[in-house]
Design a protein around this motif. Sequence first.
Motif, PDB file in Angstrom:
ATOM      1  N   ASP A 202       0.840  -1.192   0.000  1.00  0.00           N
ATOM      2  CA  ASP A 202       0.000   0.000   0.000  1.00  0.00           C
ATOM      3  C   ASP A 202       0.878   1.246   0.000  1.00  0.00           C
ATOM      4  O   ASP A 202       2.036   1.202   0.424  1.00  0.00           O
ATOM      5  CB  ASP A 202      -0.896   0.028   1.244  1.00  0.00           C
ATOM      6  CG  ASP A 202      -1.904  -1.112   1.243  1.00  0.00           C
ATOM      7  OD1 ASP A 202      -2.359  -1.474   0.148  1.00  0.00           O
ATOM      8  OD2 ASP A 202      -2.202  -1.628   2.330  1.00  0.00           O
ATOM      9  N   MET A 203       0.311   2.350  -0.471  1.00  0.00           N
ATOM     10  CA  MET A 203       1.049   3.608  -0.478  1.00  0.00           C
ATOM     11  C   MET A 203       0.215   4.676   0.207  1.00  0.00           C
ATOM     12  O   MET A 203      -0.394   5.525  -0.431  1.00  0.00           O
ATOM     13  CB  MET A 203       1.394   3.991  -1.917  1.00  0.00           C
ATOM     14  CG  MET A 203       2.456   3.108  -2.543  1.00  0.00           C
ATOM     15  SD  MET A 203       2.492   3.214  -4.339  1.00  0.00           S
ATOM     16  CE  MET A 203       1.107   2.142  -4.758  1.00  0.00           C
ATOM     17  N   PRO A 204       0.158   4.641   1.534  1.00  0.00           N
ATOM     18  CA  PRO A 204      -0.651   5.617   2.274  1.00  0.00           C
ATOM     19  C   PRO A 204      -0.143   7.034   2.070  1.00  0.00           C
ATOM     20  O   PRO A 204       1.048   7.271   1.882  1.00  0.00           O
ATOM     21  CB  PRO A 204      -0.475   5.176   3.735  1.00  0.00           C
ATOM     22  CG  PRO A 204       0.005   3.769   3.664  1.00  0.00           C
ATOM     23  CD  PRO A 204       0.815   3.674   2.420  1.00  0.00           C
ATOM     24  N   TYR A 205      -1.071   7.966   2.124  1.00  0.00           N
ATOM     25  CA  TYR A 205      -0.732   9.387   1.986  1.00  0.00           C
ATOM     26  C   TYR A 205      -1.507  10.133   3.071  1.00  0.00           C
ATOM     27  O   TYR A 205      -2.729  10.107   3.098  1.00  0.00           O
ATOM     28  CB  TYR A 205      -1.137   9.905   0.605  1.00  0.00           C
ATOM     29  CG  TYR A 205      -0.406  11.152   0.174  1.00  0.00           C
ATOM     30  CD1 TYR A 205       0.220  11.218  -1.068  1.00  0.00           C
ATOM     31  CD2 TYR A 205      -0.325  12.273   0.993  1.00  0.00           C
ATOM     32  CE1 TYR A 205       0.894  12.358  -1.480  1.00  0.00           C
ATOM     33  CE2 TYR A 205       0.347  13.397   0.605  1.00  0.00           C
ATOM     34  CZ  TYR A 205       0.955  13.446  -0.633  1.00  0.00           C
ATOM     35  OH  TYR A 205       1.626  14.580  -1.018  1.00  0.00           O
ATOM     36  N   LYS A 206      -0.785  10.778   3.971  1.00  0.00           N
ATOM     37  CA  LYS A 206      -1.405  11.457   5.102  1.00  0.00           C
ATOM     38  C   LYS A 206      -1.003  12.921   5.111  1.00  0.00           C
ATOM     39  O   LYS A 206       0.171  13.256   4.961  1.00  0.00           O
ATOM     40  CB  LYS A 206      -0.987  10.787   6.408  1.00  0.00           C
ATOM     41  CG  LYS A 206      -1.651  11.350   7.661  1.00  0.00           C
ATOM     42  CD  LYS A 206      -1.225  10.557   8.890  1.00  0.00           C
ATOM     43  CE  LYS A 206      -1.894  11.040  10.152  1.00  0.00           C
ATOM     44  NZ  LYS A 206      -1.479  10.254  11.341  1.00  0.00           N
ATOM     45  N   VAL A 207      -1.985  13.790   5.296  1.00  0.00           N
ATOM     46  CA  VAL A 207      -1.750  15.222   5.387  1.00  0.00           C
ATOM     47  C   VAL A 207      -2.320  15.717   6.715  1.00  0.00           C
ATOM     48  O   VAL A 207      -3.490  15.446   7.026  1.00  0.00           O
ATOM     49  CB  VAL A 207      -2.407  15.993   4.227  1.00  0.00           C
ATOM     50  CG1 VAL A 207      -2.043  17.477   4.301  1.00  0.00           C
ATOM     51  CG2 VAL A 207      -1.989  15.414   2.886  1.00  0.00           C
ATOM     52  N   VAL A 208      -1.512  16.418   7.495  1.00  0.00           N
ATOM     53  CA  VAL A 208      -1.954  16.957   8.773  1.00  0.00           C
ATOM     54  C   VAL A 208      -1.669  18.460   8.798  1.00  0.00           C
ATOM     55  O   VAL A 208      -0.546  18.888   8.536  1.00  0.00           O
ATOM     56  CB  VAL A 208      -1.231  16.286   9.957  1.00  0.00           C
ATOM     57  CG1 VAL A 208      -1.682  16.907  11.273  1.00  0.00           C
ATOM     58  CG2 VAL A 208      -1.486  14.782   9.957  1.00  0.00           C
ATOM     59  N   LEU A 209      -2.693  19.250   9.093  1.00  0.00           N
ATOM     60  CA  LEU A 209      -2.539  20.701   9.190  1.00  0.00           C
ATOM     61  C   LEU A 209      -3.013  21.163  10.556  1.00  0.00           C
ATOM     62  O   LEU A 209      -4.169  20.916  10.937  1.00  0.00           O
ATOM     63  CB  LEU A 209      -3.331  21.415   8.092  1.00  0.00           C
ATOM     64  CG  LEU A 209      -3.016  21.023   6.646  1.00  0.00           C
ATOM     65  CD1 LEU A 209      -4.066  20.039   6.138  1.00  0.00           C
ATOM     66  CD2 LEU A 209      -2.984  22.247   5.734  1.00  0.00           C
ATOM     67  N   ASN A 210      -2.141  21.823  11.302  1.00  0.00           N
ATOM     68  CA  ASN A 210      -2.478  22.368  12.608  1.00  0.00           C
ATOM     69  C   ASN A 210      -2.573  23.890  12.516  1.00  0.00           C
ATOM     70  O   ASN A 210      -1.619  24.548  12.073  1.00  0.00           O
ATOM     71  CB  ASN A 210      -1.407  21.980  13.636  1.00  0.00           C
ATOM     72  CG  ASN A 210      -1.376  20.488  13.891  1.00  0.00           C
ATOM     73  OD1 ASN A 210      -2.382  19.895  14.252  1.00  0.00           O
ATOM     74  ND2 ASN A 210      -0.222  19.875  13.701  1.00  0.00           N
ATOM     75  N   PHE A 211      -3.718  24.439  12.930  1.00  0.00           N
ATOM     76  CA  PHE A 211      -3.968  25.875  12.836  1.00  0.00           C
ATOM     77  C   PHE A 211      -4.064  26.496  14.228  1.00  0.00           C
ATOM     78  O   PHE A 211      -4.445  25.832  15.198  1.00  0.00           O
ATOM     79  CB  PHE A 211      -5.260  26.142  12.068  1.00  0.00           C
ATOM     80  CG  PHE A 211      -5.232  25.660  10.642  1.00  0.00           C
ATOM     81  CD1 PHE A 211      -4.697  26.445   9.630  1.00  0.00           C
ATOM     82  CD2 PHE A 211      -5.746  24.415  10.302  1.00  0.00           C
ATOM     83  CE1 PHE A 211      -4.666  26.007   8.325  1.00  0.00           C
ATOM     84  CE2 PHE A 211      -5.723  23.961   8.994  1.00  0.00           C
ATOM     85  CZ  PHE A 211      -5.181  24.759   7.993  1.00  0.00           C
ATOM     86  N   VAL A 212      -3.736  27.781  14.305  1.00  0.00           N
ATOM     87  CA  VAL A 212      -3.875  28.518  15.551  1.00  0.00           C
ATOM     88  C   VAL A 212      -5.338  28.883  15.782  1.00  0.00           C
ATOM     89  O   VAL A 212      -5.846  28.822  16.906  1.00  0.00           O
ATOM     90  CB  VAL A 212      -3.008  29.795  15.528  1.00  0.00           C
ATOM     91  CG1 VAL A 212      -3.225  30.610  16.802  1.00  0.00           C
ATOM     92  CG2 VAL A 212      -1.541  29.440  15.370  1.00  0.00           C
ATOM     93  N   LYS A 213      -6.036  29.218  14.688  1.00  0.00           N
ATOM     94  CA  LYS A 213      -7.442  29.600  14.766  1.00  0.00           C
ATOM     95  C   LYS A 213      -8.342  28.423  14.380  1.00  0.00           C
ATOM     96  O   LYS A 213      -7.944  27.556  13.606  1.00  0.00           O
ATOM     97  CB  LYS A 213      -7.711  30.776  13.825  1.00  0.00           C
ATOM     98  CG  LYS A 213      -6.861  32.002  14.099  1.00  0.00           C
ATOM     99  CD  LYS A 213      -7.109  33.066  13.039  1.00  0.00           C
ATOM    100  CE  LYS A 213      -6.214  34.282  13.247  1.00  0.00           C
ATOM    101  NZ  LYS A 213      -6.407  35.299  12.176  1.00  0.00           N
ATOM    102  N   PRO A 214      -9.565  28.380  14.896  1.00  0.00           N
ATOM    103  CA  PRO A 214     -10.497  27.314  14.514  1.00  0.00           C
ATOM    104  C   PRO A 214     -10.838  27.384  13.026  1.00  0.00           C
ATOM    105  O   PRO A 214     -10.932  28.467  12.446  1.00  0.00           O
ATOM    106  CB  PRO A 214     -11.740  27.599  15.369  1.00  0.00           C
ATOM    107  CG  PRO A 214     -11.239  28.433  16.495  1.00  0.00           C
ATOM    108  CD  PRO A 214     -10.125  29.262  15.940  1.00  0.00           C
TER     109      PRO A 214
END
Length: 254
Positions: A202-214
Motif C-alpha cells: 500500500d502507499m498511504p498518503y497522510k496530510v496533517v494541518l495544525n492551525f492557531v485559529k479554529p
Amino acid sequence: MKRLRLLVLFLIVLAFSSCVDIEEHYDFKADGSCNVAYTFDMSKAVSVLMNLMTDSVRETPQFNLVKDTTLNFYSALPDSISHKMTVEEIEMTQKSELTINMNLKKNIMKVSVDHEAQNNSELKYYLQHLNNISMNSQFANVTDNKLAPGDFDAKSLLTSQDYYNYEITPHKFYRIIDKEKFKSFLKKTGSKFAMAKAMLIDMPYKVVLNFVKPVKKLNNPKAVLSADRRKVTLVTSMDEVMKNPSLMNLQIDF
C-alpha cells in the motif's frame, strides 16, 4: 551471484521511487510562520524486498550500513545541482533540513525534508519551488557517504507535489490538483505504482494541518476536523488518488 545482486538492486530502485508512505505536516504559528515537513517512509518496501535477498547479500557491508543524520538541505546537495539553482531557491534550501534514518537490517528507510516558512508568501513559494530542484543524481550524491544500495531516484519523491495550485492567505489554505499535470505524473510513474500494487504494498498518503485559529470551512469530505476545529487530517492512498485526484483538494478557511 553478481547477476542476482544487480537484479535485487534494480528492484530496489524501482520500488523505492514509488513504494512510499508519504506524510505532510503543516504547523501554522500565531506570528504567521509555518513549519512544513515532508516525510517519506520506504520501510515497507525495504521489508518486502529484503525477503527476496539471499543471506549472502544481506551480509554485505552495503546492506549493513546504518545512518541517522540531519543535514542542511543546501549543503547536502551536490555542486551539479546547487550551481543550477536560483538565488531564491538557494535561500530556501539553506533554511531547510534533510534527515535520513536508515537501517536496512531493521527494515528502516526514512527521508524527511523540513522547512520553516516565515510568512504565507514564503510558504507558497516553498511548496511551488521545492519540486523545481533537480534531484536526478544518485541519492548517494546528496551526502558525502553512500546511504542506500544502488541508484536512489529521490526526484520521484520531491516532484510528487508538482501538480498542485496553491492559494495561501492569513485566513485560508487552498490547494487544488491540476489534473493535466497529474496525468503527466502518472505517465512517468504509473508502472512503478502498478509494481507496488502487484507486490501488495500500500502507499498511504497522510496530510496533517495544525492551525492557531479554529477552522470555519473545510470542503474535503474525506478530511477529518478535530473537536477543537484546529486540526485537519486527511488520510488516503496513492491508489485512491489515482482513481480520484480530487481527493487531495483542500480548501480550508480559518
